[in-house]
Design a protein around this motif. Structure first.
Motif, PDB file in Angstrom:
ATOM      1  N   LEU A 132       0.798  -1.253  -0.135  1.00 63.31           N
ATOM      2  CA  LEU A 132       0.080   0.016  -0.050  1.00 63.31           C
ATOM      3  C   LEU A 132       1.094   1.282   0.021  1.00 63.31           C
ATOM      4  CD1 LEU A 132      -2.670   1.829   0.266  1.00 63.31           C
ATOM      5  CD2 LEU A 132      -1.985   1.416   3.103  1.00 63.31           C
ATOM      6  N   VAL A 133       2.035   1.214   0.779  1.00 65.62           N
ATOM      7  CA  VAL A 133       2.714   2.486   0.983  1.00 65.62           C
ATOM      8  C   VAL A 133       3.585   2.693  -0.149  1.00 65.62           C
ATOM      9  CG1 VAL A 133       4.592   3.613   2.351  1.00 65.62           C
ATOM     10  CG2 VAL A 133       2.786   2.187   3.570  1.00 65.62           C
ATOM     11  N   TRP A 134       4.019   1.560  -0.938  1.00 65.67           N
ATOM     12  CA  TRP A 134       4.775   1.735  -2.007  1.00 65.67           C
ATOM     13  C   TRP A 134       3.938   2.127  -3.312  1.00 65.67           C
ATOM     14  CZ3 TRP A 134       9.924   0.433  -3.221  1.00 65.67           C
ATOM     15  CH2 TRP A 134      10.149   0.313  -4.623  1.00 65.67           C
ATOM     16  N   LYS A 135       2.766   1.632  -3.247  1.00 66.45           N
ATOM     17  CA  LYS A 135       1.878   2.022  -4.443  1.00 66.45           C
ATOM     18  C   LYS A 135       1.458   3.650  -4.410  1.00 66.45           C
ATOM     19  CE  LYS A 135      -2.937   1.534  -5.733  1.00 66.45           C
ATOM     20  NZ  LYS A 135      -4.392   0.824  -5.200  1.00 66.45           N
ATOM     21  N   GLU A 136       1.137   4.090  -3.350  1.00 65.30           N
ATOM     22  CA  GLU A 136       0.847   5.739  -3.051  1.00 65.30           C
ATOM     23  C   GLU A 136       2.034   6.360  -3.136  1.00 65.30           C
ATOM     24  OE1 GLU A 136      -2.082   6.533  -3.340  1.00 65.30           O
ATOM     25  OE2 GLU A 136      -3.267   4.467  -2.724  1.00 65.30           O
ATOM     26  N   CYS A 137       3.114   6.006  -2.471  1.00 69.21           N
ATOM     27  CA  CYS A 137       4.345   6.845  -2.503  1.00 69.21           C
ATOM     28  C   CYS A 137       4.978   6.826  -4.120  1.00 69.21           C
ATOM     29  CB  CYS A 137       5.258   6.309  -1.404  1.00 69.21           C
ATOM     30  SG  CYS A 137       4.423   6.870   0.247  1.00 69.21           S
ATOM     31  N   SER A 138       4.915   5.912  -4.812  1.00 68.74           N
ATOM     32  CA  SER A 138       5.525   5.841  -5.887  1.00 68.74           C
ATOM     33  C   SER A 138       4.803   6.443  -7.007  1.00 68.74           C
ATOM     34  CB  SER A 138       5.713   4.390  -6.325  1.00 68.74           C
ATOM     35  OG  SER A 138       4.467   3.689  -6.694  1.00 68.74           O
ATOM     36  N   LYS A 139       3.584   7.085  -6.877  1.00 68.53           N
ATOM     37  CA  LYS A 139       2.829   7.786  -7.733  1.00 68.53           C
ATOM     38  C   LYS A 139       3.618   9.133  -7.816  1.00 68.53           C
ATOM     39  CE  LYS A 139      -1.654   5.541  -6.858  1.00 68.53           C
ATOM     40  NZ  LYS A 139      -2.961   5.611  -6.479  1.00 68.53           N
ATOM     41  N   ASP A 140       3.605   9.752  -9.127  1.00 71.88           N
ATOM     42  CA  ASP A 140       3.964  11.212  -9.236  1.00 71.88           C
ATOM     43  C   ASP A 140       3.085  12.105  -8.416  1.00 71.88           C
ATOM     44  OD1 ASP A 140       6.134  10.457 -10.574  1.00 71.88           O
ATOM     45  OD2 ASP A 140       5.246  10.784 -12.434  1.00 71.88           O
ATOM     46  N   ASN A 141       1.782  11.832  -8.484  1.00 71.63           N
ATOM     47  CA  ASN A 141       0.836  12.780  -7.773  1.00 71.63           C
ATOM     48  C   ASN A 141       0.763  12.651  -6.339  1.00 71.63           C
ATOM     49  OD1 ASN A 141      -1.259  14.441  -7.263  1.00 71.63           O
ATOM     50  ND2 ASN A 141      -2.661  13.440  -8.542  1.00 71.63           N
ATOM     51  N   TRP A 142       1.052  13.440  -5.270  1.00 77.11           N
ATOM     52  CA  TRP A 142       1.004  13.276  -3.938  1.00 77.11           C
ATOM     53  C   TRP A 142      -0.016  14.071  -3.423  1.00 77.11           C
ATOM     54  CZ3 TRP A 142       4.781  11.726   0.207  1.00 77.11           C
ATOM     55  CH2 TRP A 142       5.425  10.492  -0.412  1.00 77.11           C
ATOM     56  N   GLU A 143      -1.072  14.351  -4.079  1.00 79.31           N
ATOM     57  CA  GLU A 143      -2.257  15.190  -3.594  1.00 79.31           C
ATOM     58  C   GLU A 143      -2.939  14.311  -3.016  1.00 79.31           C
ATOM     59  OE1 GLU A 143      -5.934  18.109  -5.335  1.00 79.31           O
ATOM     60  OE2 GLU A 143      -4.654  16.986  -6.713  1.00 79.31           O
ATOM     61  N   GLY A 144      -3.375  14.477  -1.432  1.00 74.03           N
ATOM     62  CA  GLY A 144      -4.338  13.786  -0.681  1.00 74.03           C
ATOM     63  C   GLY A 144      -3.324  12.569  -0.046  1.00 74.03           C
ATOM     64  N   ILE A 145      -2.283  12.777  -0.162  1.00 72.47           N
ATOM     65  CA  ILE A 145      -1.307  11.616   0.435  1.00 72.47           C
ATOM     66  C   ILE A 145      -1.344  11.033   1.589  1.00 72.47           C
ATOM     67  CG2 ILE A 145       0.617  13.083   1.027  1.00 72.47           C
ATOM     68  CD1 ILE A 145       0.852   9.564  -0.725  1.00 72.47           C
ATOM     69  N   ILE A 146      -1.929  12.076   2.797  1.00 74.28           N
ATOM     70  CA  ILE A 146      -2.157  11.929   3.936  1.00 74.28           C
ATOM     71  C   ILE A 146      -3.475  11.017   4.107  1.00 74.28           C
ATOM     72  CG2 ILE A 146      -2.845  12.946   6.184  1.00 74.28           C
ATOM     73  CD1 ILE A 146      -1.242  15.273   5.312  1.00 74.28           C
ATOM     74  N   THR A 147      -4.568  11.405   3.529  1.00 77.54           N
ATOM     75  CA  THR A 147      -5.646  10.443   3.658  1.00 77.54           C
ATOM     76  C   THR A 147      -5.291   9.053   2.771  1.00 77.54           C
ATOM     77  OG1 THR A 147      -6.736  11.946   2.171  1.00 77.54           O
ATOM     78  CG2 THR A 147      -7.103  12.112   4.315  1.00 77.54           C
ATOM     79  N   ARG A 148      -4.755   9.203   1.826  1.00 73.53           N
ATOM     80  CA  ARG A 148      -4.522   7.854   1.290  1.00 73.53           C
ATOM     81  C   ARG A 148      -3.771   6.810   1.926  1.00 73.53           C
ATOM     82  NH1 ARG A 148      -1.997  11.106  -4.024  1.00 73.53           N
ATOM     83  NH2 ARG A 148      -0.752   8.887  -4.260  1.00 73.53           N
ATOM     84  N   ILE A 149      -2.719   7.291   2.979  1.00 78.93           N
ATOM     85  CA  ILE A 149      -2.109   6.504   3.609  1.00 78.93           C
ATOM     86  C   ILE A 149      -2.479   6.381   5.086  1.00 78.93           C
ATOM     87  CG2 ILE A 149       0.413   6.032   4.763  1.00 78.93           C
ATOM     88  CD1 ILE A 149       1.484   7.358   2.336  1.00 78.93           C
ATOM     89  N   TRP A 150      -3.184   7.234   5.532  1.00 79.08           N
ATOM     90  CA  TRP A 150      -3.968   7.261   6.929  1.00 79.08           C
ATOM     91  C   TRP A 150      -5.448   7.759   6.502  1.00 79.08           C
ATOM     92  CZ3 TRP A 150       0.761  10.106   6.354  1.00 79.08           C
ATOM     93  CH2 TRP A 150       1.893   9.358   6.822  1.00 79.08           C
ATOM     94  N   PRO A 151      -6.141   6.782   6.019  1.00 79.34           N
ATOM     95  CA  PRO A 151      -7.509   6.945   5.692  1.00 79.34           C
ATOM     96  C   PRO A 151      -8.624   7.367   6.684  1.00 79.34           C
ATOM     97  CG  PRO A 151      -7.179   4.567   5.791  1.00 79.34           C
ATOM     98  CD  PRO A 151      -5.993   5.401   5.903  1.00 79.34           C
ATOM     99  N   ASN A 152      -8.052   7.228   8.010  1.00 79.14           N
ATOM    100  CA  ASN A 152      -9.184   7.537   8.914  1.00 79.14           C
ATOM    101  C   ASN A 152      -8.703   8.831   9.700  1.00 79.14           C
ATOM    102  OD1 ASN A 152     -10.625   5.298   8.927  1.00 79.14           O
ATOM    103  ND2 ASN A 152      -9.051   4.094   9.808  1.00 79.14           N
ATOM    104  N   THR A 153      -7.823   9.764   9.046  1.00 79.31           N
ATOM    105  CA  THR A 153      -7.563  10.981   9.659  1.00 79.31           C
ATOM    106  C   THR A 153      -8.787  12.029   9.630  1.00 79.31           C
ATOM    107  OG1 THR A 153      -5.294  10.581   8.823  1.00 79.31           O
ATOM    108  CG2 THR A 153      -5.861  12.658   9.665  1.00 79.31           C
ATOM    109  N   LYS A 154      -8.971  12.598  10.802  1.00 79.56           N
ATOM    110  CA  LYS A 154     -10.196  13.595  10.618  1.00 79.56           C
ATOM    111  C   LYS A 154      -9.809  14.757  10.744  1.00 79.56           C
ATOM    112  CE  LYS A 154     -12.778  10.318  13.770  1.00 79.56           C
ATOM    113  NZ  LYS A 154     -14.054  10.088  14.648  1.00 79.56           N
ATOM    114  N   TYR A 155      -8.627  15.336  11.244  1.00 81.40           N
ATOM    115  CA  TYR A 155      -8.171  16.689  10.773  1.00 81.40           C
ATOM    116  C   TYR A 155      -6.497  16.563  11.150  1.00 81.40           C
ATOM    117  CZ  TYR A 155      -7.875  16.562  16.299  1.00 81.40           C
ATOM    118  OH  TYR A 155      -7.405  16.106  17.802  1.00 81.40           O
ATOM    119  N   LEU A 156      -5.926  17.677  10.864  1.00 87.04           N
ATOM    120  CA  LEU A 156      -4.666  17.879  11.224  1.00 87.04           C
ATOM    121  C   LEU A 156      -4.582  18.936  12.294  1.00 87.04           C
ATOM    122  CD1 LEU A 156      -3.233  18.415   7.486  1.00 87.04           C
ATOM    123  CD2 LEU A 156      -3.305  16.416   8.589  1.00 87.04           C
ATOM    124  N   ASP A 157      -3.718  18.808  13.397  1.00 83.60           N
ATOM    125  CA  ASP A 157      -3.388  19.652  14.473  1.00 83.60           C
ATOM    126  C   ASP A 157      -1.995  20.379  14.348  1.00 83.60           C
ATOM    127  OD1 ASP A 157      -3.043  20.468  16.906  1.00 83.60           O
ATOM    128  OD2 ASP A 157      -3.525  18.725  17.930  1.00 83.60           O
TER     129      ASP A 157
END
Length: 598
Positions: A283-308
C-alpha cells in the motif's frame, strides 16, 4: 459517548467525567477573569517581594495593581539582559524570582534574529501541563470518537546547552518532553500517540523522524489525527516521506529496521514492535511511488479526521500546501504559547484558520495590553504607555501583549500583536496578527511580516492557471544596489512541469507584489526614486529544507523553527543565492497618487 447532563458544560456536553472537570475549570476561570488576574498578580508580587528586581523599584511589599503599575516599568528583553546574564553565570541570589531558576527556555532561533534566554521555575511545568490537559476535552466537543484511535504527531527534542553557571538552556518543548510530566504521563485513551517516547526523545533528528514515521505507518489504520507543532514541521515530515518511503516500505515488508537507526532504546522498541507486513508495504509503495502526492495523508492514513498544527500568523502561508497533501482536511489550531509563558487555548479548534481566536486563560500569568497604533510615536520611560488590563480590552482593537510571570518577568513585552475578536464569559479572545517589528526597509518605507505575506499571496494568484504555488519564501532589503530594492526568494511547486509560468508571468508577480505594498513604499518607487524595482529570485526545490538544516546545525530547535521572513545573515543569503534558478524584476512602476496635502 457524552456523559449525562449533571456534568454538562456551557461549552457543550463533555465526553467523560474527566473532560467535564476540565470544562468546568475553563468556565470558572473565564467567568471571573478580572478577579483571577488580580489574585495572580497579588500572588506573584507577594512571593517575589524580596527579589532584587522588585526592591529596586521600591514596591515595598505592595501587591495591588495601582502600586505595581505606577512603579514597575514596561521592559523588553534588552532591559533584562544584565540580570539574565548574572543568573546564567551562576548568581543564585533571588534576582527575579524568590523560587530558584531551574533552567532557561530558549526562544526560537529565528525570532527577531537572536536566541533569548527566558528564566523559568519548576512549578511552571505544572502550569503548562494544566493548559495541555484542557486541549483534548475541548477537541472532544467537536470531534467524537478520538478515544478509538491514535494521533500521529511529529515531536522532537533539541540537545540542550549549559550556561556558564550550570543551568540548562533549551527550547520549552524540549524541557516539557524531557520532564516527568510528559515521560510518565498517565494513560489517556483520548491522547495516545503512535510515536513512542524513545523516538520523541531521540536527539538525532533523522533517527527520530524516521522512527516516528515508521510507527505512524505501522499503525496507519488507527491514526485519527496527524500533527506537528507548526505547519512547516508537518510539511517537513511529508517531504521526509517523499525522500525515504522506499527504505520505510522495505522495513515494513521484511520486519527489519534501517541500519541507520542506531539509537539503542529506539532499536529495542522497534524490533519488539515490527513484524513483516507485505500488504501494508505494498500500500505504501503503491501510493508513494505515484507522481501525484495530492491527498497523500488520507491515502495512507485513511481515518484521519483533522490536522493539528499552528497555521496562524506567518504559518498561514502553508495552508494551500497542507490542503494539497491532506485533501483539504480541517486544520486545528489548539493553543497559544511561547517560551515566556503559555497563554491560552482555542475554544473552537475546528474554526477556519483565518477565524482562529485564542482565549487567554487568566490563571497562567498576569496579562497587560499595549494598544497598538502603528503610526504613533514609540513610548519612552518619560512618557509611559497606557496599558489595558485583560478584562478591559475592546473588541476590534489591536494590542501588544505584555506578561508578568511567576518566574519573575515583570511587564515584559512579548512582541506579539493580537486583535480582540470577542469574549468567552469575561475572558477576551484574540486573533494572532503577527510578530512585531519584522520589517523590510530601504528608505522611509517599512514593510511588516503581515503585509509581506499578503503581497506574496496576491502575486501568487497569477500562478494558479499554471498549477503552480509558492511553497516557501523569504526576503531581504538589498542596499548594495542604488537605489536599494526588495529581494524576495520564492520556492515554487509546479504540479504540471509542462505548463510552468513564463518569465513574463513571474515579472508580473513582481509588479503584483509592489501593488500590494503600502503607499510609502510605492511613493518611494514612483515619486522619490528611493526604491528600486522589486526582484523575485526563484530557488531550487529543497532550498528551504537546506535553510532549516543550517539553522538547526547552529542550534535552532526543530520544533520551534520558523522560516525567517526577512534575512540579513550573510551565510544564509549566500546559501539562498547559490540556489537561484532565475531572477525577475518588476517591469513597470506600481500605481501611486499623492495624498491630499494640508
Amino acid at each position: 459517548m457524552a456523559v449525562d447532563s449533571v456534568l454538562s458544560s456551557p461549552l457543550g456536553p463533555p465526553a467523560c467525567e474527566k473532560d467535564a472537570k476540565a470544562l468546568r475549570f475553563i468556565e470558572e476561570m473565564t467567568r471571573n477573569a478580572d478577579s483571577v488576574q488580580e489574585n495572580v498578580l497579588s500572588e506573584i508580587l507577594s512571593r517575589n517581594a524580596q527579589t532584587e528586581y522588585l526592591r529596586r523599584f521600591k514596591l515595598s511589599g505592595a501587591t495591588d495593581r495601582d502600586a505595581f503599575k505606577s512603579k514597575i516599568p514596561v521592559i523588553t528583553y534588552e532591559d533584562l539582559q544584565p540580570e539574565i546574564q548574572r543568573i546564567a553565570n551562576g548568581d543564585r541570589s533571588p534576582i527575579l524570582s524568590a523560587h530558584p531558576i531551574s533552567e532557561f527556555l530558549t526562544s526560537s532561533g529565528t525570532s527577531a534574529g537572536e536566541r533569548k534566554l527566558m528564566p523559568t521555575i519548576r512549578e511552571e511545568l505544572d502550569r503548562r501541563q494544566l493548559l495541555y490537559s484542557l486541549l483534548m476535552p475541548v477537541m472532544n466537543l467537536y470531534v467524537p470518537g478520538l478515544d478509538k484511535g491514535k494521533g500521529l504527531y511529529f515531536l522532537f527534542v533539541k540537545s540542550e546547552t549549559e550556561t556558564p553557571g550550570g543551568l540548562l538552556a533549551r527550547p520549552v518543548l524540549t524541557s516539557y518532553y524531557k520532564s516527568e510530566h510528559f515521560k510518565t504521563r498517565p494513560y489517556d485513551p483520548y491522547n495516545v500517540y503512535t510515536s513512542p517516547n524513545e523516538a520523541i526523545l531521540c536527539p538525532d533528528s533523522f533517527q527520530s523522524m524516521y522512527t516516528q514515521m515508521l510507527c505512524g505507518l505501522l499503525e496507519h489504520k488507527q491514526v485519527l489525527r496527524v500533527g506537528a507543532i507548526f505547519a512547516s514541521g508537518l510539511i517537513r515530515a511529508i517531504r521526509f516521506l517523499q525522500l525515504n518511503w522506499a527504505q520505510l516500505t522495505h522495513d515494513i515488508h521484511t520486519g527489519t529496521l534501517n541500519p541507520k537507526i542506531t539509537d539503542p532504546s529506539v532499536r529495542e522498541y522497534i524490533t519488539q514492535k515490527i513484524k513483516p507486513d507485505p500488504v501494508l508495504a505494498d500500500l505504501v509503495w503503491k501510493e508513494c511511488s505515484k507522481d501525484n502526492w495530492e491527498g497523500i495523508i488520507t491515502r495512507i492514513w485513511p481515518n484521519t479526521k483533522y490536522l493539528d498544527v499552528i497555521v496562524t500568523g506567518a504559518m498561514a502561508q502553508y495552508i494551500p500546501t497542507l490542503d494539497y497533501y491532506s485533501g483539504r482536511l480541517p486544520l486545528a489550531c489548539t493553543m497559544y504559547a511561547s517560551s515566556e509563558c503559555y497563554f491560552g487555548l482555542n475554544l473552537n479548534p475546528m474554526s477556519k484558520p483565518s477565524e482562529v481566536s485564542y482565549t487567554l486563560m487568566p490563571n497562567m500569568a498576569y496579562f497587560e495590553f499595549l494598544p497598538h497604533e502603528p503610526n504613533s510615536a514609540e513610548s519612552t520611560r518619560y512618557s509611559p504607555p497606557k496599558l489595558v488590563d485583560l478584562a478591559d480590552v475592546e473588541v476590534g482593537k489591536e494590542y501588544e501583549l505584555l506578561v508578568t510571570t511567576y518566574a519573575g518577568l515583570c511587564r515584559y513585552r512579548v512582541g506579539d500583536i493580537l486583535r480582540v475578536t470577542g469574549f468567552h464569559n469575561s475572558a477576551p479572545q484574540f486573533h494572532f496578527v503577527r510578530r512585531k517589528n519584522v520589517i523590510l526597509s530601504i528608505d522611509s518605507d517599512k514593510t511588516d511580516e503581515s503585509e509581506l505575506q499578503k503581497a506574496v499571496e496576491n502575486a501568487s494568484q497569477l500562478l494558479k492557471e499554471f498549477n503552480t504555488s509558492v511553497v516557501e519564501y523569504t526576503s531581504y532589503a538589498d542596499t548594495k544596489t542604488i537605489p536599494g530594492h526588495y529581494v524576495i526568494y520564492w520556492e515554487l511547486l509546479a504540479k504540471d512541469s509542462g505548463n510552468s509560468p513564463s518569465e513574463d508571468v513571474l515579472a508580473q508577480c513582481c509588479l503584483a507584489m509592489e501593488e500590494s505594498l503600502n503607499s510609502v513604499y510605492r511613493q518611494g518607487r514612483v515619486a522619490d526614486n528611493s526604491i528600486g524595482a522589486l526582484e523575485i529570485r526563484v530557488v531550487k526545490s529543497g532550498t528551504f529544507e537546506e535553510l532549516m538544516d543550517y539553522a538547526i546545525s547552529r542550534g535552532a530547535s526543530i520544533n520551534q523553527y520558523k522560516v525567517p521572513r526577512c534575512v540579513s545573515f550573510t551565510p544564509i543569503m549566500e546559501l539562498l543565492d547559490s540556489r537561484v534558478v532565475t531572477a525577475h524584476f518588476s517591469p513597470s512602476l506600481p500605481h501611486w497618487t499623492p495624498e491630499r496635502r494640508r
